[in-house]
Write an enzyme that holds these catalytic residues in place. Structure first.
Site, PDB file in Angstrom:
ATOM      1  N   ASN A 148       0.909  -0.948   0.151  1.00 37.33           N
ATOM      2  CA  ASN A 148       0.244  -0.117   0.201  1.00 37.33           C
ATOM      3  C   ASN A 148       1.154   1.278   0.504  1.00 37.33           C
ATOM      4  OD1 ASN A 148      -2.057   1.735   0.060  1.00 37.33           O
ATOM      5  ND2 ASN A 148      -3.104   1.537   1.919  1.00 37.33           N
ATOM      6  N   LYS A 150       0.147   3.943  -0.380  1.00 30.28           N
ATOM      7  CA  LYS A 150      -0.363   5.009   0.258  1.00 30.28           C
ATOM      8  C   LYS A 150      -0.238   6.343  -1.238  1.00 30.28           C
ATOM      9  CE  LYS A 150      -0.387   3.166   4.178  1.00 30.28           C
ATOM     10  NZ  LYS A 150      -0.766   3.468   5.748  1.00 30.28           N
ATOM     11  N   HIS A 196     -10.424   1.141   4.347  1.00 27.84           N
ATOM     12  CA  HIS A 196      -8.995   1.635   4.603  1.00 27.84           C
ATOM     13  C   HIS A 196      -8.853   2.299   6.117  1.00 27.84           C
ATOM     14  CE1 HIS A 196      -4.662   2.747   5.785  1.00 27.84           C
ATOM     15  NE2 HIS A 196      -4.327   1.679   5.207  1.00 27.84           N
ATOM     16  N   GLU A 251      -7.359   4.607   6.952  1.00 29.69           N
ATOM     17  CA  GLU A 251      -7.493   6.098   6.900  1.00 29.69           C
ATOM     18  C   GLU A 251      -8.119   7.208   6.105  1.00 29.69           C
ATOM     19  OE1 GLU A 251      -3.328   5.302   4.826  1.00 29.69           O
ATOM     20  OE2 GLU A 251      -2.706   4.987   7.054  1.00 29.69           O
ATOM     21  N   GLU A 284      -5.924  -4.710  10.448  1.00 31.66           N
ATOM     22  CA  GLU A 284      -5.174  -3.968  10.498  1.00 31.66           C
ATOM     23  C   GLU A 284      -5.327  -3.020  11.535  1.00 31.66           C
ATOM     24  OE1 GLU A 284      -3.244  -2.787   6.420  1.00 31.66           O
ATOM     25  OE2 GLU A 284      -4.488  -1.366   6.357  1.00 31.66           O
ATOM     26  N   GLY A 287       1.716   2.451  10.871  1.00 26.63           N
ATOM     27  CA  GLY A 287       2.530   3.092  10.587  1.00 26.63           C
ATOM     28  C   GLY A 287       3.198   3.341  11.794  1.00 26.63           C
ATOM     29  N   SER A 342       2.636  -1.667  10.077  1.00 27.32           N
ATOM     30  CA  SER A 342       4.003  -2.073  10.841  1.00 27.32           C
ATOM     31  C   SER A 342       4.494  -3.951  10.403  1.00 27.32           C
ATOM     32  CB  SER A 342       4.905  -1.581  11.947  1.00 27.32           C
ATOM     33  OG  SER A 342       4.053  -0.235  12.494  1.00 27.32           O
TER      34      SER A 342
HETATM   35  P1  PGA Z   1       1.849   0.337   7.886  1.00 27.49           P
HETATM   36  O1  PGA Z   1       0.819   0.495   6.907  1.00 27.49           O
HETATM   37  O2  PGA Z   1       2.700  -0.980   6.980  1.00 27.49           O
HETATM   38  O3  PGA Z   1       3.373   1.692   7.184  1.00 27.49           O
HETATM   39  O4  PGA Z   1       2.117   0.671   9.164  1.00 27.49           O
HETATM   40  C1  PGA Z   1      -0.269  -0.673   7.219  1.00 27.49           C
HETATM   41  C2  PGA Z   1      -1.174  -0.072   5.968  1.00 27.49           C
HETATM   42  O5  PGA Z   1      -1.683   0.789   6.310  1.00 27.49           O
HETATM   43  O6  PGA Z   1      -1.922  -0.543   5.272  1.00 27.49           O
END
Ligand code: PGA
Length: 252
Positions: free
Chosen positions: A10, A12, A96, A98, A168, A174, A214
């Site tokens: 991803n 982003k 997601h 976000e 997630e 993150g 992460s």
């Molecule tokens: P990350 O993000 O691996 O940077 O924690 C995962 C995601 O949001 O899909």
């Protein structure tokens, strides 16, 4: 029962066009185990060139990171599932955290997006996960299962069995903090049990459930080795081709 194994990236809102295409090119040359599928969740504007680049690369496909819930019309700046299917985009990520958090996407809107994606025969990676507050309250299993129920349980069995789920936990995205392998397994098992209760054991046993938050090359192997974890949805670590290749090769 052997399920599909998936390493999904991803990106982003990261990379320039040049950097993104270079990243896709490197992944197209990566070593990928026979039984692993790779999905790259890339920005809308690079989707078509990436699809063209990866046309003859087996086991690597791309996903849009979002789509709109309406079929078409006066929604300036938005992207419909029809647009995605018209460029032969195979996957779309829906729900997601976000999107839920920063763009106020409700379970109801996500259910509409899911329907729109099915109408255009797009494959869906549906994301769910709880905040730290909910984790601390101990109600995380109920919360996540409710997210799934509200956006997905209107589907027919035939539709439902085509889904890929990504669990997630928001507190792990993150942040450098991952759910422990035990915490991931416990949640994945709760999710799968809810599928079994609604759609039966056979359907529940076939649906890949990815862990996200992460995931790095240092922890992927242990997380992916859990019985109900079928791969990962990887943000930050998918922006580095060598690092992501190690994650792709972390399945036992
Ligand atoms: P990350 O993000 O691996 O940077 O924690 C995962 C995601 O949001 O899909």
């Amino acid at each position: 029962m052997s399920r599909r194994k998936i390493a999904a990236g991803n990106w982003k809102m990261n990379t320039t066009f040049e950097d993104g295409m270079e990243l896709a090119r490197k992944i197209s040359h990566a070593s990928i185990p026979e039984d692993v599928e790779v999905i790259l969740g890339i920005p809308y504007v690079y989707l078509k060139p990436a699809i063209d680049m990866l046309l003859h690369v087996p086991k690597v496909s791309v996903a849009a990171q979002n789509c709109h819930s309406k079929e078409k019309g006066a929604y300036t700046g938005e992207i419909s599932t029809h647009m995605l299917s018209s460029i032969s985009c195979p996957y779309v990520y829906i729900g997601h955290s976000e999107r839920r958090e920063y763009f106020n996407e409700s379970s109801e809107e996500l259910a509409d997006k899911v329907d729109r994606a099915f109408a255009q025969k797009l494959d869906i990676v549906f994301c769910c996960g709880e905040s730290l507050e909910i984790r601390k309250s101990g109600n995380q299993n109920e919360y996540v299962c409710r997210q799934i129920e509200e956006s997905l349980f209107h589907l027919t069995k035939e539709q439902f069995r085509k889904l890929v789920i990504a669990y997630e936990p928001i507190w792990a995205i993150g942040t450098g903090e991952t759910a422990s392998p035990g915490q991931a397994q416990e949640m994945h098992n709760a999710i799968r049990s809810s599928f079994a209760a609604k759609y039966g054991d056979e359907v529940a046993a076939t649906i890949p459930i990815l862990y996200g938050g992460s995931v790095k090359s240092a922890n992927a192997e242990e997380i992916f080795s859990q019985a109900d974890v079928d791969g990962g949805l990887v943000g930050g670590a998918s922006l580095d081709a060598e690092h992501f290749e190690k994650i792709i090769n972390s399945f036992s």
